[in-house]
Motif scaffolding. Sequence first.
Motif, PDB file in Angstrom:
ATOM      1  N   THR A   1       0.797  -1.294  -0.043  1.00  0.00           N
ATOM      2  CA  THR A   1      -0.016   0.112   0.105  1.00  0.00           C
ATOM      3  C   THR A   1       0.851   1.213  -0.026  1.00  0.00           C
ATOM      4  O   THR A   1       0.325   2.214  -0.485  1.00  0.00           O
ATOM      5  CB  THR A   1      -1.051   0.007   1.169  1.00  0.00           C
ATOM      6  OG1 THR A   1      -0.048  -0.312   2.373  1.00  0.00           O
ATOM      7  CG2 THR A   1      -1.873  -1.085   1.033  1.00  0.00           C
ATOM      8  N   GLY A   2       1.858   1.346   0.814  1.00  0.00           N
ATOM      9  CA  GLY A   2       2.889   2.295   0.675  1.00  0.00           C
ATOM     10  C   GLY A   2       3.718   2.616  -0.486  1.00  0.00           C
ATOM     11  O   GLY A   2       4.359   3.496  -0.529  1.00  0.00           O
ATOM     12  N   GLY A   3       3.990   1.490  -1.304  1.00  0.00           N
ATOM     13  CA  GLY A   3       4.807   1.599  -2.549  1.00  0.00           C
ATOM     14  C   GLY A   3       4.123   2.329  -3.689  1.00  0.00           C
ATOM     15  O   GLY A   3       4.874   2.576  -4.524  1.00  0.00           O
ATOM     16  N   SER A   4       2.981   2.930  -3.528  1.00  0.00           N
ATOM     17  CA  SER A   4       2.248   3.198  -4.765  1.00  0.00           C
ATOM     18  C   SER A   4       1.595   4.506  -4.229  1.00  0.00           C
ATOM     19  O   SER A   4       1.349   4.668  -3.172  1.00  0.00           O
ATOM     20  CB  SER A   4       1.527   2.276  -5.503  1.00  0.00           C
ATOM     21  OG  SER A   4       0.391   1.962  -4.741  1.00  0.00           O
ATOM     22  N   ASN A   5       0.666   5.210  -5.303  1.00  0.00           N
ATOM     23  CA  ASN A   5      -0.115   6.365  -4.710  1.00  0.00           C
ATOM     24  C   ASN A   5      -1.424   5.832  -4.541  1.00  0.00           C
ATOM     25  O   ASN A   5      -2.300   6.566  -4.497  1.00  0.00           O
ATOM     26  CB  ASN A   5      -0.224   7.364  -5.638  1.00  0.00           C
ATOM     27  CG  ASN A   5       1.336   8.194  -5.730  1.00  0.00           C
ATOM     28  OD1 ASN A   5       2.094   8.143  -4.717  1.00  0.00           O
ATOM     29  ND2 ASN A   5       1.643   8.645  -6.972  1.00  0.00           N
ATOM     30  N   LYS A   6      -1.599   4.675  -4.128  1.00  0.00           N
ATOM     31  CA  LYS A   6      -2.926   4.224  -4.079  1.00  0.00           C
ATOM     32  C   LYS A   6      -3.624   4.571  -2.574  1.00  0.00           C
ATOM     33  O   LYS A   6      -4.761   3.992  -2.250  1.00  0.00           O
ATOM     34  CB  LYS A   6      -2.924   2.487  -4.144  1.00  0.00           C
ATOM     35  CG  LYS A   6      -2.765   2.152  -5.557  1.00  0.00           C
ATOM     36  CD  LYS A   6      -3.793   2.602  -6.491  1.00  0.00           C
ATOM     37  CE  LYS A   6      -3.521   1.934  -7.881  1.00  0.00           C
ATOM     38  NZ  LYS A   6      -4.500   2.668  -8.820  1.00  0.00           N
ATOM     39  N   THR A   7      -2.635   5.220  -2.077  1.00  0.00           N
ATOM     40  CA  THR A   7      -3.092   5.613  -0.612  1.00  0.00           C
ATOM     41  C   THR A   7      -3.291   7.021  -0.315  1.00  0.00           C
ATOM     42  O   THR A   7      -3.706   7.675   0.691  1.00  0.00           O
ATOM     43  CB  THR A   7      -2.309   5.211   0.541  1.00  0.00           C
ATOM     44  OG1 THR A   7      -1.082   5.716   0.408  1.00  0.00           O
ATOM     45  CG2 THR A   7      -2.111   3.688   0.758  1.00  0.00           C
ATOM     46  N   LEU A   8      -3.292   7.818  -1.475  1.00  0.00           N
ATOM     47  CA  LEU A   8      -3.529   9.297  -1.573  1.00  0.00           C
ATOM     48  C   LEU A   8      -4.974   9.527  -1.985  1.00  0.00           C
ATOM     49  O   LEU A   8      -5.525   9.002  -2.979  1.00  0.00           O
ATOM     50  CB  LEU A   8      -2.491   9.892  -2.632  1.00  0.00           C
ATOM     51  CG  LEU A   8      -1.030   9.778  -2.090  1.00  0.00           C
ATOM     52  CD1 LEU A   8      -0.308  10.434  -3.395  1.00  0.00           C
ATOM     53  CD2 LEU A   8      -0.743  10.393  -0.585  1.00  0.00           C
ATOM     54  N   ALA A   9      -5.514  10.506  -1.328  1.00  0.00           N
ATOM     55  CA  ALA A   9      -6.971  11.006  -1.550  1.00  0.00           C
ATOM     56  C   ALA A   9      -6.868  12.459  -2.020  1.00  0.00           C
ATOM     57  O   ALA A   9      -6.538  13.186  -1.270  1.00  0.00           O
ATOM     58  CB  ALA A   9      -7.652  10.742  -0.149  1.00  0.00           C
ATOM     59  N   TYR A  10      -7.105  12.424  -3.028  1.00  0.00           N
ATOM     60  CA  TYR A  10      -7.210  13.786  -3.740  1.00  0.00           C
ATOM     61  C   TYR A  10      -8.349  14.594  -3.833  1.00  0.00           C
ATOM     62  O   TYR A  10      -9.580  14.176  -4.134  1.00  0.00           O
ATOM     63  CB  TYR A  10      -6.531  13.647  -5.363  1.00  0.00           C
ATOM     64  CG  TYR A  10      -5.363  13.054  -5.445  1.00  0.00           C
ATOM     65  CD1 TYR A  10      -4.347  14.151  -5.587  1.00  0.00           C
ATOM     66  CD2 TYR A  10      -4.996  11.531  -5.681  1.00  0.00           C
ATOM     67  CE1 TYR A  10      -2.988  13.634  -5.762  1.00  0.00           C
ATOM     68  CE2 TYR A  10      -3.670  11.186  -5.944  1.00  0.00           C
ATOM     69  CZ  TYR A  10      -2.891  12.138  -5.952  1.00  0.00           C
ATOM     70  OH  TYR A  10      -1.503  11.772  -6.125  1.00  0.00           O
ATOM     71  N   ALA A  11      -8.320  15.881  -3.558  1.00  0.00           N
ATOM     72  CA  ALA A  11      -9.218  16.766  -3.706  1.00  0.00           C
ATOM     73  C   ALA A  11      -8.998  17.889  -4.501  1.00  0.00           C
ATOM     74  O   ALA A  11      -8.075  18.581  -4.284  1.00  0.00           O
ATOM     75  CB  ALA A  11      -9.770  17.085  -2.269  1.00  0.00           C
ATOM     76  N   HIS A  12      -9.776  18.385  -5.531  1.00  0.00           N
ATOM     77  CA  HIS A  12      -9.845  19.261  -6.382  1.00  0.00           C
ATOM     78  C   HIS A  12     -10.700  20.610  -6.095  1.00  0.00           C
ATOM     79  O   HIS A  12     -11.800  20.350  -5.777  1.00  0.00           O
ATOM     80  CB  HIS A  12      -9.920  18.804  -7.910  1.00  0.00           C
ATOM     81  CG  HIS A  12      -9.161  17.740  -8.467  1.00  0.00           C
ATOM     82  ND1 HIS A  12      -7.866  17.855  -9.080  1.00  0.00           N
ATOM     83  CD2 HIS A  12      -9.177  16.490  -7.962  1.00  0.00           C
ATOM     84  CE1 HIS A  12      -7.541  16.733  -9.271  1.00  0.00           C
ATOM     85  NE2 HIS A  12      -8.037  15.710  -8.691  1.00  0.00           N
ATOM     86  N   PHE A  13     -10.224  21.809  -6.293  1.00  0.00           N
ATOM     87  CA  PHE A  13     -10.831  22.905  -6.143  1.00  0.00           C
ATOM     88  C   PHE A  13     -10.917  23.747  -7.216  1.00  0.00           C
ATOM     89  O   PHE A  13      -9.711  24.050  -7.946  1.00  0.00           O
ATOM     90  CB  PHE A  13     -10.076  23.659  -5.005  1.00  0.00           C
ATOM     91  CG  PHE A  13     -10.375  22.871  -3.668  1.00  0.00           C
ATOM     92  CD1 PHE A  13     -11.442  22.765  -2.719  1.00  0.00           C
ATOM     93  CD2 PHE A  13      -9.218  22.083  -3.414  1.00  0.00           C
ATOM     94  CE1 PHE A  13     -11.418  22.265  -1.721  1.00  0.00           C
ATOM     95  CE2 PHE A  13      -9.169  21.441  -2.199  1.00  0.00           C
ATOM     96  CZ  PHE A  13     -10.239  21.449  -1.471  1.00  0.00           C
ATOM     97  N   LEU A  14     -12.148  24.248  -7.981  1.00  0.00           N
ATOM     98  CA  LEU A  14     -11.984  24.997  -9.142  1.00  0.00           C
ATOM     99  C   LEU A  14     -12.921  26.353  -8.726  1.00  0.00           C
ATOM    100  O   LEU A  14     -14.258  26.160  -8.412  1.00  0.00           O
ATOM    101  CB  LEU A  14     -12.693  24.262 -10.209  1.00  0.00           C
ATOM    102  CG  LEU A  14     -12.669  24.963 -11.609  1.00  0.00           C
ATOM    103  CD1 LEU A  14     -11.343  25.276 -12.092  1.00  0.00           C
ATOM    104  CD2 LEU A  14     -13.475  23.866 -12.712  1.00  0.00           C
ATOM    105  N   GLU A  15     -12.511  27.584  -9.304  1.00  0.00           N
ATOM    106  CA  GLU A  15     -13.371  28.675  -8.995  1.00  0.00           C
ATOM    107  C   GLU A  15     -13.479  29.459 -10.581  1.00  0.00           C
ATOM    108  O   GLU A  15     -12.311  29.610 -11.106  1.00  0.00           O
ATOM    109  CB  GLU A  15     -12.963  29.485  -8.060  1.00  0.00           C
ATOM    110  CG  GLU A  15     -13.828  30.837  -7.997  1.00  0.00           C
ATOM    111  CD  GLU A  15     -13.455  31.733  -6.934  1.00  0.00           C
ATOM    112  OE1 GLU A  15     -14.199  32.783  -6.450  1.00  0.00           O
ATOM    113  OE2 GLU A  15     -12.430  31.282  -5.973  1.00  0.00           O
ATOM    114  N   LEU A  16     -14.733  29.185 -11.132  1.00  0.00           N
ATOM    115  CA  LEU A  16     -14.948  29.931 -12.335  1.00  0.00           C
ATOM    116  C   LEU A  16     -15.716  31.301 -12.321  1.00  0.00           C
ATOM    117  O   LEU A  16     -16.528  31.463 -11.509  1.00  0.00           O
ATOM    118  CB  LEU A  16     -15.594  29.129 -13.224  1.00  0.00           C
ATOM    119  CG  LEU A  16     -14.991  27.801 -13.591  1.00  0.00           C
ATOM    120  CD1 LEU A  16     -16.005  26.743 -14.419  1.00  0.00           C
ATOM    121  CD2 LEU A  16     -13.737  27.804 -14.401  1.00  0.00           C
ATOM    122  N   GLU A  17     -15.022  32.251 -13.267  1.00  0.00           N
ATOM    123  CA  GLU A  17     -15.931  33.512 -13.375  1.00  0.00           C
ATOM    124  C   GLU A  17     -16.696  33.504 -14.565  1.00  0.00           C
ATOM    125  O   GLU A  17     -16.190  33.412 -15.520  1.00  0.00           O
ATOM    126  CB  GLU A  17     -14.919  34.724 -13.198  1.00  0.00           C
ATOM    127  CG  GLU A  17     -15.671  36.007 -12.809  1.00  0.00           C
ATOM    128  CD  GLU A  17     -14.669  37.065 -13.043  1.00  0.00           C
ATOM    129  OE1 GLU A  17     -14.583  37.794 -11.768  1.00  0.00           O
ATOM    130  OE2 GLU A  17     -13.665  37.284 -13.707  1.00  0.00           O
TER     131      GLU A  17
END
Length: 262
Positions: free
Chosen positions: A35-51
């Motif tokens: 589990t630690g040898g790859s990015n399978k334990t990373l939880a990603y969160a994206h933020f986007l602000e549009l005008e």
Amino acid sequence: MRVTFLAILMCLSLLACGKKEGSAGGGNAAEAGRTGGSNKTLAYAHFLELEVDEQKIGPMHAAAQQFCLTLQAEQCVILEAKLDTGRYASARLKFRANPAGIQKLLANLNRQGDVIHQSVTAEDLAAPIQDNQKKLAMLNDYRSRLEALRSRANADIDALIKTNKELASVQEQIESLSGKREQLLQRVETELLSVTLTPDNTHSFSQPIKQALSGFAGNLAQGVAAAITGIAYLLPWSIVLFFCVWVVRWLWRRKKATVPKP
């Protein structure tokens, strides 16, 4: 027989606790490496602000939700949808999908407005996932030992009742940990996207005028109400002030009248 059975039950409890402590040092080292040898334990969160243009906020808010519904293969789910069409229009959306779905959502949204903020964060859940796996392995082993012990306790009713009670408690803990494990795995297998839509009023000459005119009646009413409130506060103080001035002047005239002329 009963004393011996209870002693065995206590030994099983001690063995389970000992296994938990031992596993913390390296019982699941191989799995931790996977589990630690790859990015399978990373939880990603994206933020986007549009005008975007204020008139397009509502339709864009609905279109983004509809686009998410078409991403069934990407496991897209709408977690939040908020639309404010008041004086200052705005909208907020929150999605969950697999990485491919999030990228499709970002590409679709970026084409419809000007990006004023975009970022991504990652939380490493390796430690919680490993800890959850260790606890589940320990409890499953303990449950197996209890079930074997129960099969030998048929002749002792009291011991059987205690074993079944301990089994029910262990099963409840296993189900709780299994639910947390599913949540952790969902967080690393999918990603979050938070979107904010704000109106583009900086390039519109007439927009501030329209907003001022639309709020004219309300501002006028508030001004009149404030004036009436001020008069209500000042009126009694004006009467008191007028009375004080009259008294001072009367005393001053009386004093002057009593002073003999040279």
